[in-house]
Enzyme design. Sequence first.
Site, PDB file in Angstrom:
ATOM      1  N   LYS A  33     -58.943  -5.811  49.251  1.00  0.00           N
ATOM      2  CA  LYS A  33     -58.424  -6.698  48.197  1.00  0.00           C
ATOM      3  C   LYS A  33     -58.348  -8.138  48.720  1.00  0.00           C
ATOM      4  O   LYS A  33     -58.367  -8.366  49.936  1.00  0.00           O
ATOM      5  CB  LYS A  33     -57.041  -6.207  47.759  1.00  0.00           C
ATOM      6  CG  LYS A  33     -55.986  -6.226  48.867  1.00  0.00           C
ATOM      7  CD  LYS A  33     -54.753  -5.417  48.489  1.00  0.00           C
ATOM      8  CE  LYS A  33     -53.710  -5.455  49.612  1.00  0.00           C
ATOM      9  NZ  LYS A  33     -52.602  -4.519  49.371  1.00  0.00           N
ATOM     10  N   TYR A 242     -46.629 -38.306  59.812  1.00  0.00           N
ATOM     11  CA  TYR A 242     -45.736 -38.573  58.677  1.00  0.00           C
ATOM     12  C   TYR A 242     -44.270 -38.399  59.070  1.00  0.00           C
ATOM     13  O   TYR A 242     -43.909 -37.436  59.745  1.00  0.00           O
ATOM     14  CB  TYR A 242     -46.028 -37.594  57.542  1.00  0.00           C
ATOM     15  CG  TYR A 242     -47.246 -37.918  56.715  1.00  0.00           C
ATOM     16  CD1 TYR A 242     -47.377 -39.137  56.061  1.00  0.00           C
ATOM     17  CD2 TYR A 242     -48.257 -36.981  56.576  1.00  0.00           C
ATOM     18  CE1 TYR A 242     -48.498 -39.415  55.290  1.00  0.00           C
ATOM     19  CE2 TYR A 242     -49.376 -37.237  55.809  1.00  0.00           C
ATOM     20  CZ  TYR A 242     -49.489 -38.460  55.168  1.00  0.00           C
ATOM     21  OH  TYR A 242     -50.592 -38.726  54.399  1.00  0.00           O
TER      22      TYR A 242
END
Length: 345
Positions: A33, A242
């Site tokens: 899956k 950042y």
Amino acid sequence: MAQAQLSIDLTALRANWRSLSEMAQAETGAVVKADAYGLGVEQVAPALAAEGARRFFVAIAEEGAELRRILGPRPEICVFSGHMAGDAALIRDAQLTPMINSIDQMLRHVEGLPGHAFGIQLDSGMNRLGMEPAEWRALRGIALAQKPSLIMSHLACADEPAHPMNTQQLRSFVDMTDGIDAPRSLSATGGVLLGPDYHFDVTRPGIGVYGGLPFLDARPVAFVDLPVIQIREVLPGETVGYGNTWTAERLSRVATVAAGYADGILRSMGHQAHLWAGETRCAVLGRISMDLIGVDVTDVTGDPDTLELLGTHQSIDTLADWAGSIGYEILTSLGARYNRSYTGA
Ligand SMILES: *Cc1c(COP(=O)(O)O)cnc(C)c1O
């Protein structure tokens, strides 16, 4: 080239499936899956079929149809979500076997596709998918008369061998299925490791095949290397990235690598994250950006061309620990931007 490299070792993948298969007398299926846990169903499924897998499991009918195109007519393809409204044509054309989850799904299936193969999914306590004992008692006679090709349930705590839920679910599954003349399946990777009481006729390993816990002896399958774009010197007191969350305490060399959270390198790994330059462990500095990460290469001799994120030094479960996650989520997050290559077959 600034494209990060994701290499998938199909030889290791096949060896993992083989090892899990040798642990049980049962037939060993394969769960593919979510694009084979993010590693590419187009390459992974044929490799497992070549290793001997004959029964594959997917989450939804659309994945099953794709898998049928890849594998051709022979292998059985079981769909965990069962027979949903609108699935009949897909199930019929791709010869899928829906794992029926409710009386409603059973009615939809026999009305829409009379005589078409199906399996039964029972809920043995997880309360996620499948029929509860009372629902199953009501349907059992009718369902068994139609000869289901598999009767399955799923364990909630199989990665914790001592958890009382395992024996509780085992008992519930046996209560619901004893004496039934159809193949039974209870175990994913964790259940295979719990031992023969849990194996029944078919096992359904996923994560262990892809190199993850709880299969401790799994060989790593996914390898990720990140190209270095730039290396700069950073003076004590200067910051990286950042929010200025990292400040140099010594004269440092900082490598900027070309990958980030858009490539599934979870921002939540935070300051615990490391990469490797050969045998040197290098800390991630400051915040992980969308496409870039700053890495401390002060102690590395020379200028590395790439740094290793996943490989022999650290696994999907190492990264998962940093992020408070699981190996499954690391794999399925990797994303579409990598240059993917497959070795072995
Ligand atoms: C995903 C899944 C599996 C495979 O589980 P792993 O832990 O990856 O081995 C097996 N059965 C069901 C019902 C699943 O949803």
